[in-house]
Design an enzyme around this catalytic site. Sequence first.
Site, PDB file in Angstrom:
ATOM      1  N   ALA A  14       3.148  -3.791   4.755  1.00  0.00           N
ATOM      2  CA  ALA A  14       2.427  -2.659   4.160  1.00  0.00           C
ATOM      3  C   ALA A  14       2.754  -2.545   2.681  1.00  0.00           C
ATOM      4  CB  ALA A  14       2.787  -1.364   4.884  1.00  0.00           C
ATOM      5  N   ASP A  15       1.810  -1.982   1.949  1.00  0.00           N
ATOM      6  CA  ASP A  15       2.012  -1.728   0.528  1.00  0.00           C
ATOM      7  C   ASP A  15       1.306  -0.428   0.177  1.00  0.00           C
ATOM      8  OD1 ASP A  15       3.033  -2.654  -2.077  1.00  0.00           O
ATOM      9  OD2 ASP A  15       0.918  -2.687  -2.628  1.00  0.00           O
ATOM     10  N   THR A  16       1.976   0.423  -0.568  1.00  0.00           N
ATOM     11  CA  THR A  16       1.402   1.704  -0.988  1.00  0.00           C
ATOM     12  C   THR A  16       1.399   1.776  -2.508  1.00  0.00           C
ATOM     13  OG1 THR A  16       2.224   2.812   1.003  1.00  0.00           O
ATOM     14  CG2 THR A  16       1.628   4.228  -0.857  1.00  0.00           C
ATOM     15  N   ALA A  35      -2.170  -0.192   2.287  1.00  0.00           N
ATOM     16  CA  ALA A  35      -2.787  -1.305   3.002  1.00  0.00           C
ATOM     17  C   ALA A  35      -1.786  -1.824   4.016  1.00  0.00           C
ATOM     18  CB  ALA A  35      -3.182  -2.407   2.032  1.00  0.00           C
TER      19      ALA A  35
END
Length: 189
Positions: free
Chosen positions: A69-71, A106
Site C-alpha cells: 500500500a501507498d498513501t 493505493a
Amino acid sequence: MIPPVILASQSPRRRELLEKTGIPFSIIVRDTEELKEASMPPQELCLHNAAAKAEAVFREHPDSTVIGADTLVFLEGFPLGKPEDEEEARSMLRKLSGRTHHVCTAVAIRSPLGMKNLAVLTEVTFRELTEKDIRHYMELVDVMDKAGSYAFQEHGEMIISSVRGDTDNVIGLPVRDVMKCLNGLGYRA
C-alpha cells in the site's frame, strides 16, 4: 489451501487496520524506490508505489498473498509526501490550512490466486490554521512520518473540518475495499 497473507508495510496504522479484518497475516518489508513524480496522476503514482512494495516481497514469497500500500496527500494535484524536516512539515500544514485536498491510498495485492489493484480517493478539508495551531499540533503529533504532515487519527479534530469518503483510507488502508479484493480471492475473516 488459501495462501498466507503478508502485509508489505511497516506502518503501525496499516497493521492495526488490517488486524480489524480478522485475517491472520505477517509483516515483511523490502526497500523499494518510491516515485514522487508530480507529473503523474495521483492514483497512478500511488498504484506504482504500492505495486513496487507488493512485488518486492512477492518475488521472495510467491506462495503467499502480499498486500502493498501507498498513501499520498494531493493538494491541487501536487503530491505532499512525508516531510524532510520540521520546516517542510510546517509549510505543508500552512498550505493545507483552510483548503480541501485529496488523500489517495493505493493497494496492490499479489497472490498465486490472482492480482488486484485499487486506488481510493478521500476528500479532506482543513480548518483555517494559525501559526499557534500548527505549532501546537506539531507538539502533540509526530508529523515526520506522515504524508502531508498530519495524522487523521491523532488529534485530527484539531485541524480537520470535514472528510468525504473512507476515513480508514485517510489513515492508510481502505479496509472495506481490501476485504472485497481478498474475498474475491477466497479469503474469509
